[in-house]
Design an enzyme around this catalytic site. Structure first.
Site, PDB file in Angstrom:
ATOM      1  N   ASP A  10       0.882  -1.163   0.000  1.00  8.07           N
ATOM      2  CA  ASP A  10       0.000   0.000   0.000  1.00  8.07           C
ATOM      3  C   ASP A  10       0.921   1.215   0.000  1.00  8.07           C
ATOM      4  O   ASP A  10       1.492   1.564   1.024  1.00  8.07           O
ATOM      5  CB  ASP A  10      -0.896  -0.004   1.233  1.00  8.07           C
ATOM      6  CG  ASP A  10      -1.844   1.187   1.262  1.00  8.07           C
ATOM      7  OD1 ASP A  10      -2.320   1.610   0.191  1.00  8.07           O
ATOM      8  OD2 ASP A  10      -2.106   1.697   2.374  1.00  8.07           O
ATOM      9  N   GLU A  70      -0.942  -1.498  -4.934  1.00 12.79           N
ATOM     10  CA  GLU A  70      -2.239  -0.866  -5.161  1.00 12.79           C
ATOM     11  C   GLU A  70      -2.073   0.386  -6.017  1.00 12.79           C
ATOM     12  O   GLU A  70      -1.185   1.201  -5.786  1.00 12.79           O
ATOM     13  CB  GLU A  70      -2.897  -0.502  -3.832  1.00 12.79           C
ATOM     14  CG  GLU A  70      -4.271   0.105  -4.003  1.00 12.79           C
ATOM     15  CD  GLU A  70      -4.982   0.387  -2.694  1.00 12.79           C
ATOM     16  OE1 GLU A  70      -6.085   0.950  -2.760  1.00 12.79           O
ATOM     17  OE2 GLU A  70      -4.450   0.062  -1.616  1.00 12.79           O
ATOM     18  N   ASP A 143      -2.954   0.813   6.802  1.00 15.47           N
ATOM     19  CA  ASP A 143      -2.043   0.606   5.667  1.00 15.47           C
ATOM     20  C   ASP A 143      -1.586  -0.857   5.591  1.00 15.47           C
ATOM     21  O   ASP A 143      -1.395  -1.400   4.507  1.00 15.47           O
ATOM     22  CB  ASP A 143      -0.812   1.514   5.795  1.00 15.47           C
ATOM     23  CG  ASP A 143      -1.202   2.949   6.069  1.00 15.47           C
ATOM     24  OD1 ASP A 143      -1.277   3.734   5.122  1.00 15.47           O
ATOM     25  OD2 ASP A 143      -1.441   3.272   7.251  1.00 15.47           O
TER      26      ASP A 143
END
Length: 161
Positions: A10, A70, A143
């Site tokens: 992330d 991501e 996260d």
């Protein structure tokens, strides 16, 4: 059939979530996960170096077969986006140096892979991460849970591209 290990990331500048997930058949197992935090007291370039160094260390620990980073979505905050995209560039450079294939799921693809709908909220995704990986609690901070979700989605999407 041997395990496939996906390292989910992330991306961010202040916090970068990471989570390694192994897939063996239909079984998923969290191997290692956490969050890299950079201090705003450091210069921007020092923060990028910290991300590079610590993420490289995590890659050496879990030896991933694939990486799932991501994709970013920003509304109007272009200043934040600029810094995060540069941090993401450092992540992508590290993947290229290690010759690792990268999957880049969009947030709605991650939600769809975990919850069956691209409109799932953050709490639904976190609960599904906990359930899929048989964890005692939802990983913190957010996260970290997001990175594990990216890893699970990366494993689901690896043959779709």
């Amino acid at each position: 059939m041997s395990d496939i290990v996906c390292l989910g990331i992330d991306p961010g500048l202040a916090r970068i979530g990471f989570g390694a997930v192994a897939q063996s058949g239909f079984r998923l197992k969290a191997l290692n996960y956490g969050c890299i935090e950079t201090s705003p007291a450091l210069s921007f370039t020092e923060r990028l170096l910290q991300i590079y160094t610590e993420l490289q260390e995590q890659m050496n620990i879990c030896s991933p077969d694939i990486i799932s980073v991501e994709r970013l979505f920003f509304g109007r905050n272009t200043t934040t986006a600029e810094y995060v995209y540069q941090a993401r560039g450092v992540i992508m450079l590290l993947c290229a140096q290690k010759k690792l294939p990268v999957i880049e799921p969009k947030p709605n693809q991650i939600k769809l892979a975990l919850c069956g709908t691209g409109d799932a909220d953050k709490v639904q995704v976190q609960r599904m991460v906990q359930r899929f990986l048989n964890l005692d609690e939802i990983p913190k901070p957010d996260d970290t849970a997001d990175a594990l979700a990216a890893a699970v989605a990366g494993l689901a999407l690896q043959f779709a591209s």
